[in-house]
Design an enzyme around this catalytic site. Sequence first.
Site, PDB file in Angstrom:
ATOM      1  N   ASP A   8       0.866  -1.175   0.000  1.00 48.74           N
ATOM      2  CA  ASP A   8       0.000   0.000   0.000  1.00 48.74           C
ATOM      3  C   ASP A   8       0.907   1.232   0.000  1.00 48.74           C
ATOM      4  OD1 ASP A   8       0.861   0.235   2.617  1.00 48.74           O
ATOM      5  OD2 ASP A   8      -1.140   0.129   3.520  1.00 48.74           O
ATOM      6  N   CYS A  65       2.988  -3.284   4.141  1.00 51.59           N
ATOM      7  CA  CYS A  65       2.107  -2.179   4.536  1.00 51.59           C
ATOM      8  C   CYS A  65       2.763  -1.551   5.768  1.00 51.59           C
ATOM      9  CB  CYS A  65       0.680  -2.651   4.779  1.00 51.59           C
ATOM     10  SG  CYS A  65       0.452  -3.796   6.151  1.00 51.59           S
ATOM     11  N   THR A  67       2.420  -1.940   9.059  1.00 51.52           N
ATOM     12  CA  THR A  67       2.863  -2.929  10.052  1.00 51.52           C
ATOM     13  C   THR A  67       3.125  -4.310   9.455  1.00 51.52           C
ATOM     14  OG1 THR A  67       0.567  -3.531  10.457  1.00 51.52           O
ATOM     15  CG2 THR A  67       1.509  -1.826  11.891  1.00 51.52           C
ATOM     16  N   HIS A  98       9.184 -24.569   8.812  1.00 50.72           N
ATOM     17  CA  HIS A  98       8.075 -25.289   9.454  1.00 50.72           C
ATOM     18  C   HIS A  98       6.718 -25.026   8.815  1.00 50.72           C
ATOM     19  CE1 HIS A  98      10.188 -26.175  13.571  1.00 50.72           C
ATOM     20  NE2 HIS A  98      10.921 -26.532  12.525  1.00 50.72           N
ATOM     21  N   HIS A 133       6.014 -31.550   9.620  1.00 48.00           N
ATOM     22  CA  HIS A 133       5.449 -30.223   9.322  1.00 48.00           C
ATOM     23  C   HIS A 133       4.471 -30.289   8.153  1.00 48.00           C
ATOM     24  CE1 HIS A 133       8.229 -28.742  12.217  1.00 48.00           C
ATOM     25  NE2 HIS A 133       9.261 -29.246  11.546  1.00 48.00           N
TER      26      HIS A 133
HETATM   27  C1  RB5 Z   1      -2.461   2.258   6.554  1.00 49.21           C
HETATM   28  O1  RB5 Z   1      -2.590   3.435   7.242  1.00 49.21           O
HETATM   29  C2  RB5 Z   1      -2.134   1.119   7.502  1.00 49.21           C
HETATM   30  O2  RB5 Z   1      -3.264   0.813   8.266  1.00 49.21           O
HETATM   31  C3  RB5 Z   1      -1.651  -0.088   6.729  1.00 49.21           C
HETATM   32  O3  RB5 Z   1      -0.515   0.254   6.024  1.00 49.21           O
HETATM   33  C4  RB5 Z   1      -1.288  -1.311   7.540  1.00 49.21           C
HETATM   34  O4  RB5 Z   1      -0.354  -1.002   8.534  1.00 49.21           O
HETATM   35  C5  RB5 Z   1      -2.415  -2.105   8.054  1.00 49.21           C
HETATM   36  O5  RB5 Z   1      -2.254  -3.131   8.689  1.00 49.21           O
END
Ligand code: RB5
Length: 166
Positions: A8, A65, A67, A98, A133
């Site tokens: 993203d 993204c 996180t 695994h 596994h």
């Molecule tokens: C976007 O703001 C953020 O929510 C996305 O990049 C991601 O971290 C979602 O899990």
Amino acid sequence: MRVAIGSDHRGYQIRPRIAEWLREQGYEVIDVGAHSQQPVDYPDIAEAVATKVSQGEVDRGILLCGTGLGMCIAANKVHGVRAVPCHDDLTAEMSRRHNDANVLCLSADLLGERLLFRIVEIWLHTPFEGGRHARRLEKIAAIEDEISREICSEKHEDGGAETPRA
Ligand code: RB5
């Protein structure tokens, strides 16, 4: 090996550099974007990459993204996808050994550039161990198949119509 990669807007800057580096290493890379800095919804990108993995168009997928977590949740909704959020050498290695992970989800906000590249390298090079596994992955696939069967039989009972929900 064929690899699909997507991010993203949070991974917009690092993603093309990872894609380019992979091509230099000899990987065949499909970059699904996002191709601008405009905010996009991560499930759309996750679905695009995960579907390519699920349909065998590519061998592996990489998603970034903020996180790495939203991408992972979304990608795991696609049949046959085993997406994992990795944040260090060990999670990258073990997710292959695994779990035979086929989609790698990374945090563009929380991980430094060198670490990101190292995780990708470890993840792409580490083989699946198989053995016990493999049996466990078969059990995961059985859960997925059971849920698909339940959805199909519900639709069949409804004559294929969408059930209106309050
Ligand atoms: C976007 O703001 C953020 O929510 C996305 O990049 C991601 O971290 C979602 O899990």
